[in-house]
Design a protein around this motif. Structure first.
Motif, short mmCIF file in Angstrom:
data_model
loop_
_atom_site.label_atom_id
_atom_site.label_comp_id
_atom_site.label_asym_id
_atom_site.label_seq_id
_atom_site.Cartn_x
_atom_site.Cartn_y
_atom_site.Cartn_z
N HIS A 108 28.67 -24.58 29.36
CA HIS A 108 27.51 -25.24 28.50
C HIS A 108 26.30 -24.75 28.99
O HIS A 108 25.87 -24.95 30.01
CB HIS A 108 27.79 -26.57 28.31
N ILE A 109 25.42 -23.93 27.94
CA ILE A 109 24.22 -23.59 28.45
C ILE A 109 23.13 -24.13 27.28
O ILE A 109 23.51 -23.88 25.93
CB ILE A 109 24.21 -21.86 28.20
N ARG A 110 22.26 -25.10 27.90
CA ARG A 110 21.25 -25.48 26.76
C ARG A 110 19.91 -24.50 27.06
O ARG A 110 19.46 -24.09 27.97
CB ARG A 110 20.87 -26.86 27.44
N VAL A 111 19.66 -24.27 25.65
CA VAL A 111 18.66 -23.23 25.62
C VAL A 111 17.40 -23.78 24.81
O VAL A 111 17.65 -24.75 23.95
CB VAL A 111 19.04 -21.81 24.71
N GLY A 130 13.39 -23.55 22.83
CA GLY A 130 12.27 -22.62 22.36
C GLY A 130 12.57 -22.53 20.83
O GLY A 130 13.19 -22.87 20.08
N PRO A 131 11.74 -21.27 20.39
CA PRO A 131 11.90 -21.23 19.08
C PRO A 131 13.44 -20.76 18.66
O PRO A 131 14.03 -20.47 19.31
CB PRO A 131 10.98 -19.83 18.73
N GLU A 132 13.56 -21.00 17.24
CA GLU A 132 14.97 -20.79 16.83
C GLU A 132 15.15 -19.22 16.81
O GLU A 132 14.36 -18.46 16.41
CB GLU A 132 14.97 -20.90 15.28
N HIS A 133 16.08 -18.96 17.36
CA HIS A 133 16.78 -17.62 17.46
C HIS A 133 18.02 -17.54 16.36
O HIS A 133 18.68 -18.55 16.27
CB HIS A 133 17.43 -17.22 18.92
N ASP A 134 18.59 -16.19 16.12
CA ASP A 134 19.68 -16.12 15.48
C ASP A 134 20.81 -15.94 16.45
O ASP A 134 21.12 -15.01 17.03
CB ASP A 134 19.56 -14.85 14.66
N LEU A 135 21.33 -17.16 16.90
CA LEU A 135 22.36 -17.10 17.91
C LEU A 135 23.80 -16.83 17.17
O LEU A 135 24.70 -16.55 18.22
CB LEU A 135 22.50 -18.71 18.29
N ALA A 136 24.01 -16.61 16.01
CA ALA A 136 25.19 -16.21 15.34
C ALA A 136 25.66 -14.75 15.90
O ALA A 136 26.85 -14.75 16.31
CB ALA A 136 25.39 -16.45 13.93
N GLY A 137 24.74 -14.12 16.18
CA GLY A 137 24.73 -12.67 16.83
C GLY A 137 25.58 -12.52 18.05
O GLY A 137 26.03 -11.44 18.54
N LEU A 138 25.31 -13.78 18.68
CA LEU A 138 25.74 -13.70 20.40
C LEU A 138 27.34 -13.43 20.16
O LEU A 138 27.84 -12.95 21.23
CB LEU A 138 25.39 -14.82 20.85
N ALA A 156 27.45 -21.85 19.21
CA ALA A 156 26.16 -22.48 19.32
C ALA A 156 26.12 -23.82 18.50
O ALA A 156 26.55 -23.94 17.42
CB ALA A 156 25.20 -21.80 18.82
N ALA A 157 25.48 -25.18 18.90
CA ALA A 157 25.37 -26.19 18.36
C ALA A 157 24.02 -26.69 18.47
O ALA A 157 23.45 -26.69 19.54
CB ALA A 157 26.03 -27.36 19.01
N PRO A 158 23.27 -26.53 17.34
CA PRO A 158 21.92 -27.02 17.34
C PRO A 158 21.34 -28.25 17.79
O PRO A 158 22.02 -29.22 17.85
CB PRO A 158 21.37 -26.73 15.71
N THR A 159 20.30 -28.14 18.66
CA THR A 159 19.71 -29.49 19.03
C THR A 159 18.12 -29.51 18.60
O THR A 159 17.75 -28.53 17.98
CB THR A 159 19.83 -29.42 20.63
N ALA A 160 17.55 -30.84 18.78
CA ALA A 160 16.28 -30.88 18.41
C ALA A 160 15.11 -29.79 18.91
O ALA A 160 14.33 -29.26 18.44
CB ALA A 160 15.60 -32.13 18.69
N ASP A 161 15.62 -29.46 20.31
CA ASP A 161 14.43 -28.32 20.94
C ASP A 161 15.04 -26.95 20.95
O ASP A 161 14.50 -26.14 21.86
CB ASP A 161 14.04 -28.83 22.15
N GLY A 162 16.31 -26.69 20.43
CA GLY A 162 16.79 -25.45 20.71
C GLY A 162 18.50 -25.59 20.21
O GLY A 162 18.75 -25.84 19.22
N ALA A 163 19.33 -25.30 21.24
CA ALA A 163 20.67 -25.26 21.12
C ALA A 163 21.67 -25.58 22.47
O ALA A 163 20.89 -25.17 23.18
CB ALA A 163 21.19 -24.04 20.35
#
Length: 85
Positions: free
Chosen positions: A4-7, A9-17, A25-32
């Protein structure tokens, strides 16, 4: 190994990972929080390098024992406030 990696910062297109690794990816208030399964430490190094190359800041990384022992701590933490715990 499950990680589990907490990232943050600004929103990134994590689906491409998912094109590079088995990452959810599960979104959080400050990242994912990214959950991924890697075969070994080399695979984990590759995922961390990929996130770095994409400019995604890692705030915490947790390796979850897979499967966990029935009577003990089944996690190891790297970074964040729990480092060395």
């Amino acid at each position: 190994m499950l990680v589990h990696i907490r990232v943050v910062g600004p929103e990134h297109d994590l689906a491409g990972l998912r094109d590079y690794a088995d990452i959810v990816a599960a979104p959080t208030a400050d990242g994912a929080v990214l959950s991924c399964r890697v075969p070994d430490r080399a695979g984990l190094t590759g995922v961390v390098a990929l996130l770095g190359d994409l400019g995604i800041a890692i705030a915490d990384l947790q390796v979850v024992a897979d499967p966990g022992p029935p009577d003990g701590d089944d996690t190891r933490r790297y970074g964040g406030r729990d480092a060395g715990a």
